[in-house]
Design a protein around this motif. Sequence first.
Motif, mmCIF file in Angstrom:
data_model
loop_
_atom_site.group_PDB
_atom_site.id
_atom_site.type_symbol
_atom_site.label_atom_id
_atom_site.label_comp_id
_atom_site.label_asym_id
_atom_site.label_seq_id
_atom_site.Cartn_x
_atom_site.Cartn_y
_atom_site.Cartn_z
ATOM 1 N N GLU A 71 -1.313 1.134 -8.127
ATOM 2 C CA GLU A 71 -2.532 0.975 -7.346
ATOM 3 C C GLU A 71 -3.446 -0.032 -8.023
ATOM 4 O OE1 GLU A 71 -6.197 3.678 -5.467
ATOM 5 O OE2 GLU A 71 -4.489 4.629 -6.481
ATOM 6 N N GLU A 117 4.974 3.950 -9.608
ATOM 7 C CA GLU A 117 5.587 4.903 -8.682
ATOM 8 C C GLU A 117 6.848 4.278 -8.103
ATOM 9 O OE1 GLU A 117 2.958 6.368 -5.691
ATOM 10 O OE2 GLU A 117 1.234 6.429 -7.061
ATOM 11 N N GLU A 135 12.617 6.836 5.284
ATOM 12 C CA GLU A 135 12.576 7.822 6.358
ATOM 13 C C GLU A 135 13.858 7.706 7.193
ATOM 14 O OE1 GLU A 135 10.382 10.124 7.072
ATOM 15 O OE2 GLU A 135 8.884 9.637 5.533
ATOM 16 N N SER A 151 0.839 -1.197 0.000
ATOM 17 C CA SER A 151 0.000 0.000 0.000
ATOM 18 C C SER A 151 0.868 1.239 0.000
ATOM 19 C CB SER A 151 -0.944 0.013 1.211
ATOM 20 O OG SER A 151 -0.201 0.058 2.414
ATOM 21 N N ARG A 152 0.284 2.342 -0.428
ATOM 22 C CA ARG A 152 0.905 3.661 -0.371
ATOM 23 C C ARG A 152 -0.151 4.655 0.089
ATOM 24 N NH1 ARG A 152 5.306 4.220 -4.210
ATOM 25 N NH2 ARG A 152 6.601 2.341 -3.905
ATOM 26 N N ASP A 153 0.133 5.327 1.179
ATOM 27 C CA ASP A 153 -0.798 6.324 1.716
ATOM 28 C C ASP A 153 -2.203 5.741 1.914
ATOM 29 O OD1 ASP A 153 1.214 8.279 1.676
ATOM 30 O OD2 ASP A 153 0.776 8.762 -0.427
ATOM 31 N N GLY A 154 -2.242 4.488 2.325
ATOM 32 C CA GLY A 154 -3.515 3.836 2.592
ATOM 33 C C GLY A 154 -4.186 3.219 1.390
ATOM 34 N N ALA A 155 -3.659 3.442 0.186
ATOM 35 C CA ALA A 155 -4.252 2.880 -1.029
ATOM 36 C C ALA A 155 -3.654 1.504 -1.304
ATOM 37 C CB ALA A 155 -4.015 3.798 -2.222
#
Length: 263
Positions: free
Chosen positions: A122, A201, A207, A93-97
């Motif tokens: 996605e 993407e 981080e 997932s990315r940013d909740g998607a």
Amino acid sequence: MYRFLLNRRWLALLAFVIVFGAVCFRLGLWQIHQLDRRLDRNEVITDHFSTAPVDLDSAAPVGTTIDADSAWTRVTMRGTYDAASAASVKFTSRDGAPGVDVVVPLRLDDGTAVLVNRGWMETANSNARPDLPAPPNGEVTVRGWLRQDNNAGGDAVRIFDGQIRAIDSDGFSEFVPYELRDGFVNAQEESPESTPAAALEAEPEPELGQGPHFFYALQWWFFGMIGITGYIWFAISEARDRRRARTGPRQDSEREVASPVSA
């Protein structure tokens, strides 16, 4: 006054508090060790990202195991994608998607290949394999950074219906007829790009913060202090109650003797 602490109930409570405090202290230290590991990882990433990409054979020759020190090295390589062996990493997932990572082996001139995570797309969150964008045809130059195998083991790294749950070169090697190098590469650039350009993407840079480990350590030590403080508080409270139980009747008798007798 505190002789009651030697009875079985209070000794059992003391043993529990000691074990609880030791466990909390150990878990706090473990979080500090995790913080040290994360800071070391951040330093390695910063060093690698501050240098120019190097050829894959210079960074990780054939037979090299990608370890914590070589991971995140920025590399460049040239080869041909084996589109027929592409697989999707499901349940990412990315940013909740919901979506999948697209992994394709890149065959190199020496006959070996390296897994390339071409990027994320996605998709609906299901067990069905989505239609994956085709990689560029012919020779392509890929730039990205090295990553260690997931080492999840078992079915997580085995391909079922063109899908896997974790990227691992050992698991993937069971399904290709050529030698796979250790680890994989998170692609950041491809030249030439797909035609039309694939809607993928690239993996974002990691981080570099400290994470929650320090505060988790403080929490565990605080829990341990609560256990010790609670034991002391209950012991003092019990001693006070016992003292009152012993001295209360005597004080009442003294007050009766001291009061005048009614006629």
